[in-house]
Design a protein around this motif. Sequence first.
Motif, PDB file in Angstrom:
ATOM      1  N   MET A  84      71.351  14.098   1.674  1.00  0.00           N
ATOM      2  CA  MET A  84      70.689  14.709   0.523  1.00  0.00           C
ATOM      3  C   MET A  84      71.582  14.556  -0.704  1.00  0.00           C
ATOM      4  SD  MET A  84      68.198  16.799  -0.747  1.00  0.00           S
ATOM      5  CE  MET A  84      67.541  17.907   0.499  1.00  0.00           C
ATOM      6  N   LYS A  85      71.018  14.074  -1.807  1.00  0.00           N
ATOM      7  CA  LYS A  85      71.748  13.936  -3.062  1.00  0.00           C
ATOM      8  C   LYS A  85      71.082  14.807  -4.127  1.00  0.00           C
ATOM      9  CE  LYS A  85      73.517   9.279  -2.208  1.00  0.00           C
ATOM     10  NZ  LYS A  85      73.599   7.872  -2.702  1.00  0.00           N
ATOM     11  N   ILE A  86      71.921  15.480  -4.889  1.00  0.00           N
ATOM     12  CA  ILE A  86      71.450  16.346  -5.963  1.00  0.00           C
ATOM     13  C   ILE A  86      71.801  15.706  -7.306  1.00  0.00           C
ATOM     14  CG2 ILE A  86      71.493  18.659  -6.966  1.00  0.00           C
ATOM     15  CD1 ILE A  86      70.409  18.574  -4.126  1.00  0.00           C
ATOM     16  N   PHE A  87      70.794  15.620  -8.193  1.00  0.00           N
ATOM     17  CA  PHE A  87      70.979  15.044  -9.512  1.00  0.00           C
ATOM     18  C   PHE A  87      70.536  16.043 -10.582  1.00  0.00           C
ATOM     19  CE2 PHE A  87      70.138  11.538  -6.608  1.00  0.00           C
ATOM     20  CZ  PHE A  87      71.115  10.608  -6.938  1.00  0.00           C
ATOM     21  N   LYS A  88      70.991  15.804 -11.803  1.00  0.00           N
ATOM     22  CA  LYS A  88      70.532  16.571 -12.963  1.00  0.00           C
ATOM     23  C   LYS A  88      69.958  15.594 -13.987  1.00  0.00           C
ATOM     24  CE  LYS A  88      71.095  20.360 -14.103  1.00  0.00           C
ATOM     25  NZ  LYS A  88      70.222  21.567 -14.067  1.00  0.00           N
ATOM     26  N   HIS A  89      68.910  16.030 -14.650  1.00  0.00           N
ATOM     27  CA  HIS A  89      68.353  15.270 -15.776  1.00  0.00           C
ATOM     28  C   HIS A  89      67.821  16.276 -16.780  1.00  0.00           C
ATOM     29  CE1 HIS A  89      66.303  12.368 -18.227  1.00  0.00           C
ATOM     30  NE2 HIS A  89      65.147  12.987 -18.027  1.00  0.00           N
ATOM     31  N   GLU A  90      68.581  16.463 -17.852  1.00  0.00           N
ATOM     32  CA  GLU A  90      68.249  17.464 -18.854  1.00  0.00           C
ATOM     33  C   GLU A  90      68.018  18.808 -18.177  1.00  0.00           C
ATOM     34  OE1 GLU A  90      64.994  15.803 -21.062  1.00  0.00           O
ATOM     35  OE2 GLU A  90      66.266  14.286 -22.027  1.00  0.00           O
ATOM     36  N   GLU A  91      66.781  19.366 -18.220  1.00  0.00           N
ATOM     37  CA  GLU A  91      66.548  20.688 -17.629  1.00  0.00           C
ATOM     38  C   GLU A  91      66.059  20.598 -16.186  1.00  0.00           C
ATOM     39  OE1 GLU A  91      62.758  20.006 -20.123  1.00  0.00           O
ATOM     40  OE2 GLU A  91      64.725  19.109 -19.844  1.00  0.00           O
ATOM     41  N   ARG A 121      76.141  16.161  -6.654  1.00  0.00           N
ATOM     42  CA  ARG A 121      76.892  16.257  -5.397  1.00  0.00           C
ATOM     43  C   ARG A 121      76.045  15.754  -4.234  1.00  0.00           C
ATOM     44  NH1 ARG A 121      75.027  20.798  -2.525  1.00  0.00           N
ATOM     45  NH2 ARG A 121      73.701  22.165  -3.785  1.00  0.00           N
ATOM     46  N   ASN A 122      76.719  15.469  -3.131  1.00  0.00           N
ATOM     47  CA  ASN A 122      76.064  15.233  -1.857  1.00  0.00           C
ATOM     48  C   ASN A 122      75.983  16.556  -1.104  1.00  0.00           C
ATOM     49  OD1 ASN A 122      75.405  12.402  -1.552  1.00  0.00           O
ATOM     50  ND2 ASN A 122      77.602  11.998  -1.608  1.00  0.00           N
ATOM     51  N   ASP A 123      74.844  16.849  -0.526  1.00  0.00           N
ATOM     52  CA  ASP A 123      74.704  18.053   0.288  1.00  0.00           C
ATOM     53  C   ASP A 123      74.825  17.639   1.757  1.00  0.00           C
ATOM     54  OD1 ASP A 123      74.078  20.941   0.467  1.00  0.00           O
ATOM     55  OD2 ASP A 123      72.337  20.221   1.570  1.00  0.00           O
ATOM     56  N   LYS A 124      75.999  17.840   2.316  1.00  0.00           N
ATOM     57  CA  LYS A 124      76.252  17.406   3.687  1.00  0.00           C
ATOM     58  C   LYS A 124      75.508  18.308   4.668  1.00  0.00           C
ATOM     59  CE  LYS A 124      80.800  15.431   2.679  1.00  0.00           C
ATOM     60  NZ  LYS A 124      82.256  15.452   3.005  1.00  0.00           N
ATOM     61  N   ASP A 125      74.982  17.698   5.709  1.00  0.00           N
ATOM     62  CA  ASP A 125      74.185  18.421   6.688  1.00  0.00           C
ATOM     63  C   ASP A 125      74.911  18.458   8.025  1.00  0.00           C
ATOM     64  OD1 ASP A 125      72.045  19.905   7.463  1.00  0.00           O
ATOM     65  OD2 ASP A 125      70.585  18.275   7.423  1.00  0.00           O
ATOM     66  N   ASN A 126      74.439  19.339   8.908  1.00  0.00           N
ATOM     67  CA  ASN A 126      75.019  19.445  10.250  1.00  0.00           C
ATOM     68  C   ASN A 126      73.967  20.043  11.170  1.00  0.00           C
ATOM     69  OD1 ASN A 126      76.514  20.008  12.595  1.00  0.00           O
ATOM     70  ND2 ASN A 126      78.388  20.355  11.421  1.00  0.00           N
ATOM     71  N   ILE A 127      73.626  19.326  12.225  1.00  0.00           N
ATOM     72  CA  ILE A 127      72.598  19.790  13.158  1.00  0.00           C
ATOM     73  C   ILE A 127      73.013  21.077  13.866  1.00  0.00           C
ATOM     74  CG2 ILE A 127      73.436  18.509  15.173  1.00  0.00           C
ATOM     75  CD1 ILE A 127      70.479  17.897  15.818  1.00  0.00           C
ATOM     76  N   LEU A 128      74.313  21.387  13.868  1.00  0.00           N
ATOM     77  CA  LEU A 128      74.794  22.598  14.541  1.00  0.00           C
ATOM     78  C   LEU A 128      74.252  23.869  13.894  1.00  0.00           C
ATOM     79  CD1 LEU A 128      78.519  21.686  15.334  1.00  0.00           C
ATOM     80  CD2 LEU A 128      76.541  21.669  16.883  1.00  0.00           C
ATOM     81  N   TYR A 129      73.912  23.805  12.601  1.00  0.00           N
ATOM     82  CA  TYR A 129      73.303  24.972  11.960  1.00  0.00           C
ATOM     83  C   TYR A 129      72.029  25.361  12.706  1.00  0.00           C
ATOM     84  CZ  TYR A 129      76.262  23.677   7.943  1.00  0.00           C
ATOM     85  OH  TYR A 129      77.311  23.366   7.132  1.00  0.00           O
ATOM     86  N   MET A 130      71.186  24.370  12.940  1.00  0.00           N
ATOM     87  CA  MET A 130      69.919  24.613  13.614  1.00  0.00           C
ATOM     88  C   MET A 130      70.128  24.948  15.090  1.00  0.00           C
ATOM     89  SD  MET A 130      66.721  21.952  14.208  1.00  0.00           S
ATOM     90  CE  MET A 130      67.643  20.988  15.425  1.00  0.00           C
TER      91      MET A 130
END
Length: 235
Positions: free
Chosen positions: A1-8, A49-58
């Motif tokens: 998962m990647k998070i971006f910003k563009h103005e608002e 940022r990159n939102d790192k995931d982990n199957i252990l949460y689930m």
Amino acid sequence: MKIFKHEEYTIAQDSKRDFTIVEKNNNFFKLDNATFDSLFGKEKLEFVRNDKDNILYMMGMIFMILLTLYLYFRTTTYSIIDVNFLPATLVLIINIFIHELGHVLFLKIFYPKSRVKIGFKFMFIWPAFYVDTSYSYMVSKYKRIAIYLAGNFMNCIYVLLVLLFFPKQLPYCYLVISNVLVNFIPIVKSDGYYAVVTLFNKTNIKKDKVATTLEDAIRGIIMFGVLGIFSWLSQ
């Protein structure tokens, strides 16, 4: 998962999803990738940022829920309703707050900028409080599933503590167990249903009011049948 910003706008993209989530002023828009590219393809997006995931949460939450149900049914009998209804209802009301706190806690842990919204609705004939988890679209898949399961996870911690330290109070927990079953088994459109939908990278399809009411009624009746089966097997 990647998070971006563009103005608002805040934008969440996941290569495993065929859509992009765009958030603006606490409103969320699901755009198919072609539409997103046509609107933002030529715009410069600011990588956040990159939102790192982990199957252990689930997996950790599912294990805790299943373990609790196994220990409860092994230790005591389960009934849809019994003579302990009034004290059990009080325990359930307390656990509703614990349940919703679980959603809020994990939503804030995984996405600190999220804004918490709490509401009330009827799910078939069940009155229910709920936490708006729309901001979970801004985190990766297994984190989002964990946010959905967090309410049951917290309820199960409560039941396990009662089982370990106050076993004589266990008969007052049967409505909490009913609540866990209703929310966890993906029949009615509750936490477990949305967790399964997310697992397969799908989204819930909205229907008109009549179709939604009819579907909820059918799902609710089936759920009552399932609870009845659990009660019968537990005797």
